[in-house]
Design an enzyme around this catalytic site. Structure first.
Site, PDB file in Angstrom:
ATOM      1  N   GLU A   1      21.337  63.678  21.424  1.00  0.00           N
ATOM      2  CA  GLU A   1      20.608  62.404  21.473  1.00  0.00           C
ATOM      3  C   GLU A   1      20.192  61.972  20.064  1.00  0.00           C
ATOM      4  O   GLU A   1      20.084  60.776  19.774  1.00  0.00           O
ATOM      5  CB  GLU A   1      19.382  62.499  22.395  1.00  0.00           C
TER       6      GLU A   1
ATOM      7  N   ASN B   1      21.995  53.473  25.727  1.00  0.00           N
ATOM      8  CA  ASN B   1      22.916  54.079  26.703  1.00  0.00           C
ATOM      9  C   ASN B   1      24.269  54.408  26.101  1.00  0.00           C
ATOM     10  O   ASN B   1      25.223  54.695  26.838  1.00  0.00           O
ATOM     11  CB  ASN B   1      23.102  53.139  27.892  1.00  0.00           C
TER      12      ASN B   1
ATOM     13  N   HIS C   1      26.407  57.051  27.641  1.00  0.00           N
ATOM     14  CA  HIS C   1      25.868  57.360  28.968  1.00  0.00           C
ATOM     15  C   HIS C   1      26.760  56.873  30.110  1.00  0.00           C
ATOM     16  O   HIS C   1      26.687  57.421  31.207  1.00  0.00           O
ATOM     17  CB  HIS C   1      24.462  56.781  29.126  1.00  0.00           C
TER      18      HIS C   1
ATOM     19  N   LYS D   1      10.864  55.150  30.970  1.00  0.00           N
ATOM     20  CA  LYS D   1      11.831  55.156  32.072  1.00  0.00           C
ATOM     21  C   LYS D   1      11.562  56.387  32.919  1.00  0.00           C
ATOM     22  O   LYS D   1      11.632  57.516  32.410  1.00  0.00           O
ATOM     23  CB  LYS D   1      13.264  55.230  31.542  1.00  0.00           C
TER      24      LYS D   1
ATOM     25  N   ARG E   1      17.795  47.182  24.511  1.00  0.00           N
ATOM     26  CA  ARG E   1      17.594  48.567  24.941  1.00  0.00           C
ATOM     27  C   ARG E   1      18.868  49.185  25.510  1.00  0.00           C
ATOM     28  O   ARG E   1      19.005  50.416  25.545  1.00  0.00           O
ATOM     29  CB  ARG E   1      16.431  48.652  25.953  1.00  0.00           C
TER      30      ARG E   1
ATOM     31  N   HIS F   1      27.125  59.869  32.313  1.00  0.00           N
ATOM     32  CA  HIS F   1      26.569  59.932  33.673  1.00  0.00           C
ATOM     33  C   HIS F   1      27.677  60.153  34.699  1.00  0.00           C
ATOM     34  O   HIS F   1      27.470  60.862  35.694  1.00  0.00           O
ATOM     35  CB  HIS F   1      25.807  58.639  34.008  1.00  0.00           C
TER      36      HIS F   1
ATOM     37  N   ARG G   1       0.283  53.708  44.512  1.00  0.00           N
ATOM     38  CA  ARG G   1       0.769  52.530  43.753  1.00  0.00           C
ATOM     39  C   ARG G   1       0.552  52.653  42.257  1.00  0.00           C
ATOM     40  O   ARG G   1       0.508  51.665  41.529  1.00  0.00           O
ATOM     41  CB  ARG G   1       0.131  51.240  44.270  1.00  0.00           C
TER      42      ARG G   1
ATOM     43  N   GLU H   1      14.863  46.624  29.243  1.00  0.00           N
ATOM     44  CA  GLU H   1      16.322  46.667  29.095  1.00  0.00           C
ATOM     45  C   GLU H   1      17.019  45.371  29.505  1.00  0.00           C
ATOM     46  O   GLU H   1      17.991  45.367  30.260  1.00  0.00           O
ATOM     47  CB  GLU H   1      16.914  47.855  29.883  1.00  0.00           C
TER      48      GLU H   1
ATOM     49  N   HIS I   1      22.487  67.451  30.471  1.00  0.00           N
ATOM     50  CA  HIS I   1      22.551  65.998  30.276  1.00  0.00           C
ATOM     51  C   HIS I   1      23.018  65.642  28.850  1.00  0.00           C
ATOM     52  O   HIS I   1      23.933  64.825  28.661  1.00  0.00           O
ATOM     53  CB  HIS I   1      21.177  65.374  30.546  1.00  0.00           C
TER      54      HIS I   1
ATOM     55  N   LYS J   1      13.517  54.915  18.620  1.00  0.00           N
ATOM     56  CA  LYS J   1      13.457  54.582  20.040  1.00  0.00           C
ATOM     57  C   LYS J   1      12.252  53.671  20.306  1.00  0.00           C
ATOM     58  O   LYS J   1      12.341  52.716  21.088  1.00  0.00           O
ATOM     59  CB  LYS J   1      13.398  55.837  20.924  1.00  0.00           C
TER      60      LYS J   1
END
Ligand code: NAD
Ligand code: GLY
Length: 374
Positions: free
Chosen positions: A185, A254, A257, A143, A250, A261, A121, A246, A274, A236
Site C-alpha cells: 500500500e 483503488n 484494487h 471506510k 478518492r 479484489h 444508528r 469517493e 489483502h 491519504k
C-alpha cells in the site's frame, strides 16, 4: 509523537503516530470523548500482545473498558461476526454514550468501524492500528465494511473515527509477510501521488539484498519507517479530505484494487493477504496501462521490480482466468456494465480508465496467471 490533523466534510480528527502511543491512548481518547464505557474489539493474535496494555491505559484515564476478541482473519469481516459484536455490545449494556475501540489490523478496524456506524444508528469509534497496512491505509478515511460472499467490502459506510492512534512499536511483532503486504500500500501512494516516495521505496527495497524487508526497515526505524508512515497518512489524508465519499479523486486509492479484489474473491479470501492481492493488481494495472499505450514499458518495469521485492506468493495453481474475470464484475467502481480501472500514466500520476477493451483485460489476467508479471 507525530500528530496529523484531518479535516473531512463530516468532521475533523487527529492521527497520532509514534512509539509507545498505546501507553498514552487513554489520555488521547479523553481529549476526544468523555470518560464513557468502551468496547475494545481486537483479534486472537493482537489481544494477547496488546490488549492488557490498551485496557490499562484506557482505564487509567477513567474509561470503563471491556475487551471483545475475534478469531482474526478476513473471514471475520462478515455479518455473522458483526452480529456477535452487536450482541456483546447489547449484553454489556452499551448505550449511545459509549464508544468502540478497534485494536488491530484492517480487518478489526473495518469490522469494528462498521459495527460502530450501525449500532444504535451510530456511536463513536477509535482506530488503534497495529499492522503497517492499517497504519498507512485502512485506519484513515472512514471506510468501514463487511464482505459479501459475492465480493469484498460491498456492504459498508463512510464513517470517520474520532481519533487514530498508531503505536509503531507494535510493528515489531508483525509477521514479515504481513509487513510486506503493508509495504504494497505504501508503493501504491508512490505510484498514484508522489514520485519521490516511489523512488525512495525503490532505492530502500533494492538495498535490502534478500533480508526480510521488515527487518531492514525496522532496523532503520529511527529514520525511514516513521517518515514513510507519516507520508502515507498525509497523502491519504489529503485525498480523503478533498473527496471523502469517493465522488472522484478518492477513486485513485483503488489503484490495483479492481484486479486485486477479484483475485481475493476468486480465491475465497483464503490465499492472498489483502496487500499481496493489491500488489498483484498494481502489476496487472501497470501492464494494462502499457497495452493501452498510457505508460512506458520502462516505468511499468520499475513498478514491477519494486513489487517483486515484496515476496508475493505465485498465482495459485488451477485458478482460471474466467473465474477472476467473472469476479471483476462485482467491483464497486463499476458504472453500468463498464469496469473502471485506475491506471498509471507516469510514476506519481494515475487516471481512471472506463471500459478498456475486455480482450486486453483478459490478456493481462492470462499473463499474470502464467507467472509472467510478478
Ligand atoms: P489483518 O487485520 O487481518 O491483520 C493481519 C494479521 O496480522 C492478522 O492475523 C492479525 O491478527 C495480525 N496482527 C495484527 N497486528 C499485529 C501485530 N502488531 N503483531 C502481530 N500480529 C499482528 O489485515 P490487514 O492487512 O491489517 O488489513 C487488511 C484488511 O484491511 C482487508 O480486509 C482490507 O479490505 C482492509 N482495508 C481497508 C481499507 C479502508 O480504507 N478501510 C484500506 C485498505 C485495506
Ligand atoms: N483504501 C481505499 C480508500 O480508502 O478509499
Amino acid at each position: 509523537m507525530l500528530k496529523i490533523k484531518l479535516r473531512t466534510g463530516s468532521g475533523a480528527y487527529p492521527v497520532y503516530l509514534g512509539r509507545g502511543i498505546l501507553d498514552k491512548l487513554g489520555v488521547l481518547a479523553l481529549s476526544r470523548l468523555p470518560a464513557c464505557p468502551l468496547l475494545v474489539v481486537s483479534d486472537g493474535n493482537v489481544a494477547p500482545l496488546y490488549g492488557a496494555n490498551c485496557l490499562e491505559s484506557l482505564r487509567r484515564a477513567g474509561f470503563k473498558a471491556e475487551l471483545a476478541v475475534l478469531e482474526g482473519g478476513e473471514k471475520d469481516k462478515s455479518f455473522a461476526t458483526a452480529l456477535t459484536l452487536y450482541t456483546s455490545a447489547l449484553e454489556a449494556g452499551l448505550d449511545r454514550h459509549t464508544a468502540i475501540v478497534a485494536l488491530g489490523g484492517g480487518v478489526v478496524g473495518d469490522l469494528a468501524g462498521f459495527v460502530a456506524a450501525t449500532y444504535l444508528r451510530g456511536i463513536p469509534y477509535i482506530q488503534v492500528p497495529t499492522t503497517l497496512l492499517a497504519m498507512v491505509d485502512s485506519s484513515i478515511g472512514g471506510k468501514v465494511a463487511v464482505n459479501h460472499p459475492l465480493g469484498k467490502n460491498l456492504i459498508g459506510a463512510f464513517y470517520q473515527p474520532s481519533l487514530v492512534a498508531g503505536d509503531t512499536a507494535t510493528l515489531e511483532t508483525l509477521p514479515p509477510r504481513e509487513f510486506n503486504a503493508g509495504l504494497a500500500e505504501l508503493v501504491k501512494y508512490g505510484v498514484i501521488w508522489e514520485q519521490k516516495l516511489f523512488i525512495h521505496l525503490e532505492s530502500l527495497l533494492s538495498r535490502s539484498s534478500g533480508a526480510p524487508l521488515a527487518a531492514v526497515l525496522l532496523r532503520a526505524r529511527g529514520a525511514w519507517l516513521p517518515w514513510l508512515i507519516a507520508r502515507a497518512v498525509a497523502i491519504k489524508g489529503e485525498i480523503v479530505c478533498r473527496d471523502e465519499r469517493e465522488k472522484d479523486l478518492r477513486r485513485i486509492l483503488n489503484f490495483g484494487h479492481t484486479f486485486g479484489h477479484a483475485l481475493e474473491a476468486a480465491t475465497e479470501y483464503g490465499y492472498y493477504l489483502h496487500g499481496e492481492a493489491v500488489a498483484c493488481g498494481m502489476a496487472m494495472a501497470a501492464r494494462l496501462a502499457v497495452l493501452l499505450k498510457l505508460l512506458s514499458p520502462g516505468e511499468a518495469q520499475r513498478i514491477g521490480r519494486v513489487l517483486g521485492r515484496l515476496q508475493v506468493p505465485p498465482p495459485p495453481r488451477g485458478l482460471s482466468r474466467e473465474k477472476v474475470a467473472a469476479a471483476l464484475y462485482y467491483d464497486k467502481k463499476k458504472e453500468g456494465e463498464e469496469l473502471i480501472f485506475i491506471l498509471p500514466v507516469a510514476l506519481g500520476r494515475v487516471i481512471a480508465c472506463k471500459g478498456p477493451p475486455f480482450p486486453l483485460v483478459e490478456q493481462v489476467l492470462a499473463e499474470y496467471l502464467e507467472g509472467a508479471l510478478l
